[in-house]
Design an enzyme around this catalytic site. Structure first.
Site, PDB file in Angstrom:
ATOM      1  N   LYS A 186       0.886  -1.284   0.088  1.00 53.40           N
ATOM      2  CA  LYS A 186      -0.077   0.199   0.098  1.00 53.40           C
ATOM      3  C   LYS A 186       0.742   1.282  -0.138  1.00 53.40           C
ATOM      4  CE  LYS A 186      -3.531  -2.461   0.481  1.00 53.40           C
ATOM      5  NZ  LYS A 186      -4.292  -2.688  -0.880  1.00 53.40           N
ATOM      6  N   PRO A 187       0.279   2.532  -0.366  1.00 53.43           N
ATOM      7  CA  PRO A 187       1.067   3.761  -0.335  1.00 53.43           C
ATOM      8  C   PRO A 187       1.818   3.821   1.056  1.00 53.43           C
ATOM      9  CG  PRO A 187      -0.918   3.955  -1.503  1.00 53.43           C
ATOM     10  CD  PRO A 187      -1.098   2.629  -0.699  1.00 53.43           C
TER      11      PRO A 187
END
Length: 363
Positions: A186-187
């Protein structure tokens, strides 16, 4: 040439001294569960998002479960969501005995089509779960209006969108409860599973804190049926380091997305990502639509360019949801997009040379 899709190794090397020292500090203190790093992280998440309460938990999936349990979702209840998402969005609804009710997506944003929500509302409807797909929030203005008019709750599945905004507010600070995931890709990712729930409601926050430790309101006294949903201290320690640099990472992701778009905008056979004027994206993915996806993926792989498909089959056609009675053709936009969507390498560290190479090969 070989390009890394998420480049997690490079990111670790950037911050390795701080991260490894933070992990070792947890090991030295042997405070592996609910150590001080967890409370530090939650305070930092509140500061970052503007939400009054951030409660860390064991995964983005458990974040959704905690949110629904806090809102007393029961068997027989209905929750409206999208079929074009990772399975956890609807899987968690079904796990609690409620019924996922699907609404097709908007063809430009790939998020839930707000114009089709009201026709799916019944007396059994209790909540709406919009998904901030690929990093961009859904039209929360329209969804909030619908929820207010029908006395429904909103749980945002922000597993891919931590740090995104809608009308200037992070999507962690919208709806009744917002959730996110800290899965490594994920970011903002940790080094295992992790997640968080966000709310501005003190009662919901207190309940979710208790639900994540088996419903305890004090040790060995259980107010609710809960889950073992705590975030490990080691994961919190990793996130404490990475969160310090996250605004910079978000900015770099935006720059990469802009460069991709500029490089690809003249290719008529590719549909590029669209971000609504009211929103910003965390750019968890840079996903394009192409007609010849399978052959193109094979070709790109041969020249060292990895790709991914998020997602190849919408949920209403998955075997596990056959009992809902949906059929092919029920959500045509989701079905078309699932056959054409393809994610290109996306991380803050993609070079101009990488983007130029990918664009040249993407024909």
């Amino acid at each position: 040439m070989k390009i890394d899709f998420a480049n997690l190794q490079y990111q670790h090397e950037l911050y390795n001294n701080e991260i490894e020292e933070a992990i070792l500090n947890v090991a030295r203190n042997c405070n592996f569960i609910m150590g001080s790093e967890v409370q530090e992280l939650e305070k930092s998440l509140e500061d970052f998002t503007g939400a009054k309460y951030a409660i860390s938990c064991s995964s983005g999936t458990d974040a959704l479960i905690l949110a629904m349990m806090a809102l007393d979702i029961k068997p027989g209840d209905e929750i409206i969501t999208t079929p074009f998402t990772f399975i956890a969005t609807a899987e968690t609804i079904a796990l609690l005995g409620a019924t996922p009710v699907f609404v097709d997506i908007d063809e430009k944003t790939y998020n839930i089509d707000t114009s089709k929500i009201e026709e799916k509302i019944t007396p059994k409807t209790k909540a709406i779960i919009p998904v901030s797909l690929y990093g961009q929030p859904a039209d929360m203005e329209a969804i909030q209006t619908i929820a207010d008019n029908h006395n429904l709750k909103i749980i945002i599945d922000g597993a891919q969108s931590f740090g995104s905004t809608f009308n200037g507010k992070t999507d962690s600070n919208l709806g009744d409860i917002s959730t996110t995931s800290f899965f490594p890709a994920k970011p903002l990712g940790c080094y295992g599973d992790g997640g968080a729930v966000f709310t501005n409601d003190e009662k919901l926050a207190t309940k979710m804190k208790q639900l994540r430790v088996h419903g305890q309101n004090e040790r060995y006294y259980h107010k609710y049926i809960g889950i073992g949903g705590r975030l490990d201290t080691i994961q919190a320690a990793v996130l404490n380091v990475k969160l310090k640099y996250y605004k910079k990472d978000l900015s770099l992701r935006q720059e990469v997305a802009v460069k991709y778009t500029k490089s690809l905008e003249k290719k008529n056979d590719i549909v590029l990502p669209y971000v609504d004027d009211k929103a910003t994206s965390a750019w968890a993915q840079y996903s394009v639509r192409v007609k010849n996806r399978d052959s193109l993926q094979t070709k790109l792989k041969e020249v060292g360019i990895p790709t991914a498909v998020h997602y190849p089959m919408p949920l209403h056609l998955q075997e596990c949801f056959e009992y809902l009675g949906y059929k092919k053709g029920d959500f045509p936009i989701s079905e078309v997009v699932s056959n054409e969507i393809m994610s290109l390498p996306m991380n803050p560290y993609i070079s101009n040379e990488d983007i130029s190479y990918i664009s040249k090969e993407l024909i």
